[in-house]
Each structure stands twice: as C-alpha cells, then as structure tokens.
Design a protein around this motif. Structure first.
Motif, PDB file in Angstrom:
ATOM      1  N   PRO A  81       0.832  -1.218   0.000  1.00 41.94           N
ATOM      2  CA  PRO A  81       0.000   0.000   0.000  1.00 41.94           C
ATOM      3  C   PRO A  81       0.860   1.260   0.000  1.00 41.94           C
ATOM      4  CG  PRO A  81       0.105  -0.922   2.204  1.00 41.94           C
ATOM      5  CD  PRO A  81       0.800  -1.909   1.307  1.00 41.94           C
ATOM      6  N   ASP A  82       0.263   2.346  -0.453  1.00 43.93           N
ATOM      7  CA  ASP A  82       0.907   3.658  -0.483  1.00 43.93           C
ATOM      8  C   ASP A  82      -0.131   4.666  -0.005  1.00 43.93           C
ATOM      9  OD1 ASP A  82       2.290   5.964  -0.964  1.00 43.93           O
ATOM     10  OD2 ASP A  82       2.424   5.718  -3.141  1.00 43.93           O
ATOM     11  N   PHE A  83      -0.031   5.061   1.260  1.00 51.53           N
ATOM     12  CA  PHE A  83      -1.024   5.944   1.859  1.00 51.53           C
ATOM     13  C   PHE A  83      -0.686   7.418   1.580  1.00 51.53           C
ATOM     14  CE2 PHE A  83      -1.550   2.534   5.385  1.00 51.53           C
ATOM     15  CZ  PHE A  83      -2.341   1.770   4.547  1.00 51.53           C
ATOM     16  N   SER A  84      -1.721   8.221   1.449  1.00 50.81           N
ATOM     17  CA  SER A  84      -1.567   9.639   1.134  1.00 50.81           C
ATOM     18  C   SER A  84      -1.163  10.443   2.363  1.00 50.81           C
ATOM     19  CB  SER A  84      -2.875  10.198   0.568  1.00 50.81           C
ATOM     20  OG  SER A  84      -2.855  11.612   0.557  1.00 50.81           O
ATOM     21  N   GLU A  85      -0.007  11.094   2.278  1.00 48.56           N
ATOM     22  CA  GLU A  85       0.426  11.989   3.352  1.00 48.56           C
ATOM     23  C   GLU A  85      -0.435  13.248   3.411  1.00 48.56           C
ATOM     24  OE1 GLU A  85       3.524   9.200   2.482  1.00 48.56           O
ATOM     25  OE2 GLU A  85       2.690  10.737   1.125  1.00 48.56           O
ATOM     26  N   MET A  86      -0.775  13.805   2.246  1.00 46.97           N
ATOM     27  CA  MET A  86      -1.473  15.086   2.257  1.00 46.97           C
ATOM     28  C   MET A  86      -2.898  14.970   2.794  1.00 46.97           C
ATOM     29  SD  MET A  86       0.854  17.147   1.549  1.00 46.97           S
ATOM     30  CE  MET A  86       2.147  16.019   2.108  1.00 46.97           C
ATOM     31  N   PHE A  87      -3.501  13.792   2.711  1.00 48.68           N
ATOM     32  CA  PHE A  87      -4.797  13.575   3.351  1.00 48.68           C
ATOM     33  C   PHE A  87      -4.678  13.784   4.855  1.00 48.68           C
ATOM     34  CE2 PHE A  87      -7.651  10.675   5.634  1.00 48.68           C
ATOM     35  CZ  PHE A  87      -8.892  11.015   5.111  1.00 48.68           C
ATOM     36  N   VAL A  88      -3.643  13.196   5.442  1.00 48.95           N
ATOM     37  CA  VAL A  88      -3.425  13.321   6.883  1.00 48.95           C
ATOM     38  C   VAL A  88      -3.032  14.746   7.254  1.00 48.95           C
ATOM     39  CG1 VAL A  88      -1.986  12.559   8.814  1.00 48.95           C
ATOM     40  CG2 VAL A  88      -2.822  10.890   7.137  1.00 48.95           C
ATOM     41  N   VAL A  89      -2.104  15.340   6.484  1.00 50.39           N
ATOM     42  CA  VAL A  89      -1.659  16.696   6.771  1.00 50.39           C
ATOM     43  C   VAL A  89      -2.832  17.667   6.715  1.00 50.39           C
ATOM     44  CG1 VAL A  89      -0.214  18.599   5.944  1.00 50.39           C
ATOM     45  CG2 VAL A  89       0.709  16.273   6.010  1.00 50.39           C
ATOM     46  N   SER A  90      -3.695  17.512   5.735  1.00 54.16           N
ATOM     47  CA  SER A  90      -4.852  18.398   5.596  1.00 54.16           C
ATOM     48  C   SER A  90      -5.737  18.347   6.828  1.00 54.16           C
ATOM     49  CB  SER A  90      -5.652  18.006   4.348  1.00 54.16           C
ATOM     50  OG  SER A  90      -6.826  18.802   4.231  1.00 54.16           O
TER      51      SER A  90
END
Length: 398
Positions: A81-90
C-alpha cells in the motif's frame, strides 16, 4: 485584523528559511562502516518530504504501511500500500486550527507534530491511497502554506469581537485545500469504491491497537502522560517506561516482525549525510530542504567521525534526562525503525527508513547505533502485540 495574511506570510516564509549555515573548513575522513543485516522487516519505498516539516506524517504512514503488509500478509512488493500523506496533513492542519483558536493561541501551530496525530486522523477520518489524494506538488514545499495558515489563525485569535463568525472554519479549510487539494469522500481502489474509513478498515488498521512509549524521570514509570514537547499539540499521552525497557521493546518488536514509528533528534553531527547515526556530541544546522537543514547539501562533507569507527558516549538514564531537560535532545525528526544490523566491530545498529528521498550511501536508509537510539529517542509507537509480555502486563494492556 491587526495584520494582513500576505504581509505575515512574507515575513514568516523568510524567517522559516533562516537556518544556520554549515561550518566551513576541512572535515575529517568518513569511517568505512561495514554493516551486516541481522533482521529486517518489509517497508514501502522511501519518499521525500522535501521542504515540508511533515516527517511525523511520512514516518508514521510508512509505519502503518508496514503494518498493513504484516496484517494482511502481503508478499508481493508491487502490492504494497501507499497511503496519502497530504490527506493526513490536511486534516491535521484543520483540527489544529480549531484547537489553536479554542485555547487563544496557547499551543504550537507549526508544521511539526507527533505520531499520535496520524493515528487520530486515521481514527476520526480514515486513510486514503496516494492516488486518491496525491497533493498538488510532486515534492512538497510548505513554507507558504505554513506561513499563511499561521497568519490566518493568529488573526482569528486576535479578533477584538467577543464572538467569532460562523465562517472562519470554512475559510481556513478552503485555504488548506487550495495548497493540498480537496479531501476525497469516496474513491476507487483496485476496482472497488471506498470511503476513507472503509479503506482504513480494509487495510486492517485499528488505531486503538497502537501504543506510544517514552522514558523520562519526571513522570512515574508505568503511568501515561503527555510527551512535553511543543509539537504534541493534541496532548497525546505515552506510557513511561525505564530506558532498558524502552530498548527491549525496540529489539523485541523488530525481532518479532514489527516495525516502529520513531520520534528522535537528528541535530547531532554524528547523524551523517551518508546514512549513519552515531553518538558524537556536536550539533549541526543547515538550510534548505529538511534533509539539508540537518545533514547538509549534496557534496558537502559534514561527517565529524574519524577514519576509524568512533568510540561512542555511554548513555545512562541520567544523561538522557539531562539532554531532555536542557534541550540538547528535542523532537526534531520522525522516522521508521524496521531492522537490526551490526558493524564490523559487532556494535548493534537499528535500520531506519528516512523521508529525505533516496539520498546518501544507503539510498534513504540510515544505520543508527544502539547508543544513538538509546540517547536520542523521544518517543516510539508500536502495535500493542509487539510489546514483551511482561511489560504488557505491567501496563495493563490487553
């Protein structure tokens, strides 16, 4: 408002780049380390946080990616898997703004945060794959985002009116979305439609299954307390254990197939550009990207170790606490521990995945000695099943 967003943004952006320059002059030769891997667990490819202060997100999501690999038994690296960092940062920035305003600006509001922040976002909002929210920049440059968001919340806090309008949250959220992209409500992944919450569950991630540990002497052992650093703006707690127990958890976790989210201090010059972290008592500060801030630019020789492998400082509970109390040890970087190795002298090292791109001799991997980790660990987060049974019992964790 007493100041405009644009003026504050320009001022804060300039200030954020004003890191000290590396020391000039010849540097001693770099030692020839020869590492032998003892144990390593699966990790996803190294990413690059570039000019953003979001190591806490990159490191913790790398940790959760390894957790998904372990939990789901994924064998093929192509299926990792490759999870989105910017989803969390947002979500983190938006939650932080609400709390910052609620406490009249009396918490930190910067790019920094802690591992627990990611777990909060995963619990409250879910996770999404990178493809669902890749962000608007291939390599994140967040100076302007950090400056404008800070100026915005300061303007709200300084509002002379007795009550706030109902509009400021929407305006702030729109500002974050303009820099990071809008948060998806649903998305397609491997032929199925998911929400962020259902995707988190599909990946096997249960945020409540993770525990954080620290080792300080100003808090009773085997109790929970907040790690007292400015970046812990959510006031998340960690279990306080002895230094030996903390190190036992690290070794036990890796040996049993787990990885670890690691909060540490890399401002030591012993944390070199070429992928080694040893306990040499000097400081480093540089400019530019997050990597350059700590270990210098490509081509600069910043290693202070002699040509022979250095003798490291002895670490005690007392020396650790002194470093914490006098700010010689701070929570300036987050990474992921995933393996154990030894050098040619038999000294043990932890294999660490960084988030500065495929840089250095080991392409984004660092080897950090037992002494370095023992002295400079601020906090670790592991799956509860990674804890040794006796410690788990002491903490009352089921």
């Amino acid at each position: 408002m007493k100041r405009t967003v644009l003026v504050a943004a320009a001022f804060l952006t300039a200030a954020s780049m004003a890191f000290g320059q590396p020391a000039k002059g010849p540097q001693p030769a770099e030692p020839d380390y020869q590492f032998t891997v003892v144990k390593e667990n699966p990790v996803t490819p190294v990413k690059n946080q570039y000019r953003s202060g979001t190591c806490w997100c990159f490191s913790t999501l790398g940790f959760l990616e390894s957790e998904a690999i372990r939990i789901k038994g994924i064998k093929d690296p192509a299926a990792y898997p490759d999870f989105s960092e910017m989803f969390v940062v947002s979500h983190s920035y938006k939650d932080r703004a609400v709390k910052y305003v609620r406490v009249d600006g009396n918490i930190g509001f910067s790019a920094g945060s802690e591992c627990g922040d990611v777990l909060h976002v995963a619990a409250d909002y879910g996770l999404v794959p990178q493809a669902a929210m890749p962000g608007l920049q291939e390599l994140p440059v967040h100076g302007e985002l950090d400056a404008t968001t800070k100026a915005f919340v300061d303007a709200i806090v300084e509002n002379p009116n007795k009550s706030l309008s109902p509009y400021w949250k929407n305006a702030f959220n729109a500002l974050v979305d303009a820099y990071l992209g809008e948060v998806p409500q649903t998305f397609e992944y491997e032929g199925k439609t998911y929400t962020p919450q259902s995707f988190r569950d599909e990946m096997g991630i249960v945020p409540s299954d993770y525990v954080s540990l620290m080792s300080v002497t100003n808090v009773p052992y085997y109790t929970e307390a907040p790690l007292e650093v400015a970046d812990n703006w959510r006031w998340d707690t960690a279990w306080n254990v002895t230094l030996d127990e903390l190190m036992d958890v690290l070794y036990h976790s890796v040996e049993k197939g787990f990885t670890v989210a690691w909060g540490t201090d890399v401002s030591e010059k012993g944390f070199t550009r070429n992928g080694v972290g040893v306990l040499i008592d000097e400081k480093a500060a540089t400019s530019g990207s997050d990597q350059e801030r700590w270990v210098g630019k490509e081509g600069e020789k910043k290693d202070v170790a002699p040509a022979v492998l250095p003798k490291e400082l002895e670490v005690t509970t007392e020396s650790r606490q002194l470093g914490y109390d006098n700010k010689a040890t701070t929570d300036d970087h987050g990474m992921q521990i995933y393996g154990i190795a030894t050098d040619q002298n038999g000294t043990k090292y932890f294999m660490v995945k960084n988030s500065w791109g495929e840089t250095g001799k080991y392409k984004g991997i660092w080897y950090c000695s037992d002494s370095f980790v023992r002295a400079k660990t601020m906090e670790i987060t592991v799956h509860k099943d990674a804890l040794p049974k006796d410690l788990k019992k002491k903490l009352g964790i089921k």
